[in-house]
Write a protein that holds these residues in place. Sequence first.
Motif, short mmCIF file in Angstrom:
data_model
loop_
_atom_site.label_atom_id
_atom_site.label_comp_id
_atom_site.label_asym_id
_atom_site.label_seq_id
_atom_site.Cartn_x
_atom_site.Cartn_y
_atom_site.Cartn_z
N ALA A 1 0.72 -1.19 -0.06
CA ALA A 1 -0.01 0.09 0.07
C ALA A 1 0.98 1.27 -0.01
O ALA A 1 0.47 2.13 -0.73
CB ALA A 1 -0.96 0.04 1.31
N THR A 2 1.90 1.25 0.79
CA THR A 2 2.87 2.24 0.90
C THR A 2 3.43 2.67 -0.63
O THR A 2 3.46 3.68 -0.95
CB THR A 2 4.21 2.20 1.71
N CYS A 3 3.97 1.37 -1.29
CA CYS A 3 4.47 1.79 -2.67
C CYS A 3 3.46 2.27 -3.56
O CYS A 3 3.88 3.05 -4.33
CB CYS A 3 4.99 0.34 -3.14
N ALA A 4 2.19 1.85 -3.51
CA ALA A 4 1.30 2.46 -4.19
C ALA A 4 0.86 3.73 -4.04
O ALA A 4 0.91 4.28 -5.05
CB ALA A 4 -0.11 1.29 -4.12
N ILE A 5 0.60 4.19 -2.94
CA ILE A 5 0.60 5.41 -2.49
C ILE A 5 1.55 6.39 -3.09
O ILE A 5 1.52 7.59 -3.57
CB ILE A 5 0.37 5.78 -1.05
N LEU A 6 3.00 6.03 -2.94
CA LEU A 6 4.13 6.62 -3.36
C LEU A 6 4.05 6.81 -4.78
O LEU A 6 4.50 7.89 -5.30
CB LEU A 6 5.52 6.05 -2.94
N LYS A 7 3.62 5.85 -5.62
CA LYS A 7 3.54 5.82 -7.09
C LYS A 7 2.46 6.72 -7.58
O LYS A 7 2.67 7.59 -8.37
CB LYS A 7 3.44 4.44 -7.60
N VAL A 8 1.38 6.97 -6.95
CA VAL A 8 0.43 7.61 -7.21
C VAL A 8 0.92 8.94 -6.98
O VAL A 8 0.45 9.79 -7.78
CB VAL A 8 -0.95 7.34 -6.45
N HIS B 1 2.90 10.19 -9.67
CA HIS B 1 2.34 10.42 -10.90
C HIS B 1 1.51 11.77 -11.00
O HIS B 1 1.56 12.32 -11.94
CB HIS B 1 1.42 9.33 -11.11
N LEU B 2 1.06 12.05 -9.68
CA LEU B 2 0.29 13.29 -9.44
C LEU B 2 1.27 14.44 -9.48
O LEU B 2 0.75 15.71 -8.94
CB LEU B 2 -0.55 13.15 -8.56
#
Length: 100
Positions: free
Chosen positions: A8-15, A18-19
Amino acid sequence: VTLVQALATCAILKVAQHLKVITMQPFSWETFGEWINTGIVWAVPLALNLRALTRLNPETLIVFRTATLIGVTAGDYAYYGKRFETREMVSIATILTGCL
């Protein structure tokens, strides 16, 4: 649970990257190699604490985890010659009192 948190941390960082909310350096094996030992040193006590929770009550585990700070303090003094300020000594005494 820990794996889900890491993913989840990796996904949040990638989002966030991206933003354009944050900037990150691209992945490199060299950086990975520099941090792998730190990750292991962090993960092993976490895994052992989770395992200990199956056998100990949380209060006992908290006392032992907190007492390890005293070991780190002793190591800082013995190996690095660290001299502690008054506020640090008060903090250490407070931790010791809480362990008792």
